[in-house]
Scaffold this active site. Sequence first.
Site, PDB file in Angstrom:
ATOM      1  N   GLY A  15       5.327   0.258   7.076  1.00  0.00           N
ATOM      2  CA  GLY A  15       3.945   0.264   7.538  1.00  0.00           C
ATOM      3  C   GLY A  15       3.119   1.395   6.960  1.00  0.00           C
ATOM      4  O   GLY A  15       3.568   2.530   6.862  1.00  0.00           O
ATOM      5  N   ARG A  58       4.522   6.219  -8.619  1.00  0.00           N
ATOM      6  CA  ARG A  58       5.329   5.998  -9.828  1.00  0.00           C
ATOM      7  C   ARG A  58       6.364   4.922  -9.548  1.00  0.00           C
ATOM      8  O   ARG A  58       6.619   4.571  -8.397  1.00  0.00           O
ATOM      9  CB  ARG A  58       5.997   7.295 -10.275  1.00  0.00           C
ATOM     10  N   ASN A  90       2.769  -8.657   7.059  1.00  0.00           N
ATOM     11  CA  ASN A  90       2.299  -8.444   8.425  1.00  0.00           C
ATOM     12  C   ASN A  90       0.804  -8.125   8.422  1.00  0.00           C
ATOM     13  O   ASN A  90       0.168  -8.045   7.372  1.00  0.00           O
ATOM     14  CB  ASN A  90       3.121  -7.336   9.095  1.00  0.00           C
ATOM     15  N   HIS A 105     -10.678   3.905 -11.078  1.00  0.00           N
ATOM     16  CA  HIS A 105     -11.903   4.270 -11.786  1.00  0.00           C
ATOM     17  C   HIS A 105     -11.653   5.497 -12.661  1.00  0.00           C
ATOM     18  O   HIS A 105     -10.783   6.314 -12.352  1.00  0.00           O
ATOM     19  CB  HIS A 105     -13.015   4.585 -10.786  1.00  0.00           C
ATOM     20  N   ALA A 151       7.719   4.080   5.692  1.00  0.00           N
ATOM     21  CA  ALA A 151       6.379   3.980   6.263  1.00  0.00           C
ATOM     22  C   ALA A 151       5.539   5.181   5.853  1.00  0.00           C
ATOM     23  O   ALA A 151       6.023   6.312   5.801  1.00  0.00           O
ATOM     24  CB  ALA A 151       6.469   3.887   7.785  1.00  0.00           C
ATOM     25  N   ARG A 207      17.741   8.300  -1.567  1.00  0.00           N
ATOM     26  CA  ARG A 207      19.161   7.951  -1.667  1.00  0.00           C
ATOM     27  C   ARG A 207      19.292   6.545  -2.221  1.00  0.00           C
ATOM     28  O   ARG A 207      18.341   5.776  -2.301  1.00  0.00           O
ATOM     29  CB  ARG A 207      19.891   8.090  -0.347  1.00  0.00           C
TER      30      ARG A 207
END
Length: 194
Positions: A150, A174, A83, A113, A168, A191
Site C-alpha cells: 500500500g 530504480r 485495490n 518533466h 508499503a 533480502r
Amino acid sequence: MTEREKMLAGQLYDCGDGELLSRWHKAKNLVRDYNCTESENLAEKDRILAELLGGRGANLWITAPFFADYGDNIYFGNNCEVNMNCVFLDDNKITIGDNALIAPNVQIYTAFHPTNAKDRFSGPKEDGSFAFCKTQTAPVTIGNNVWIGGGAIIMPGVTIGDNVVIGAGSVVTRNIPSNKIACGNPCRVIRDNN
C-alpha cells in the site's frame, strides 16, 4: 512524428496536442463510468475495462476508485488484483505480469518533466490560453507474482522482476531484480525472496 509517437518514444512532447487530449478525455470518461458503476455489476465493469485498457489476461479485478491517464497503455497478465485508489499515469506503457497484487493507494508513473523550468514551459499560446508543460516518459514493467504494498510509488522507467515484494510506502526509483523483497525511500533490496 506525432506527439503521441514522441510520448511513447520517451521524447519531449506536448500534452496539449489535440489527439492526446481527445484520448485523455475519453479515458477520463471511461474511468469515471467505471468508478460510478455498481460494485456487483461485473458485466458493465468488464465492458468498460475492455474499452479502457490496452490489454488484459483472465481474472482481472480492479476495485474502484481507479485512475488512469490514457488507459490504453496499460497491460495486465492473468489473475491480477488492483485495490482501491490506485493511480496509473500511463503516458507510456505499464506492463504488469501474471498474479500481481497491487495494494491500495499505489501510484505508477511513466511521465516526468525536465528539471530545468526553461525546458518545462514555453511561452503562452498566441491566443493567450494555457500552454501545457513539456513532458517525457519511460515505461514501467512489473513481472509475474509481484506484490506491491500500500502507498508505494513506482517511478518512470522502473522494471520490477518476478517474485518481488515491494514494502508499503516504498518509493521505487530504480530496477528491482527478481526474487527479492525491497522497501524504503528510496526502495532498496533487503533480502532474497525464495
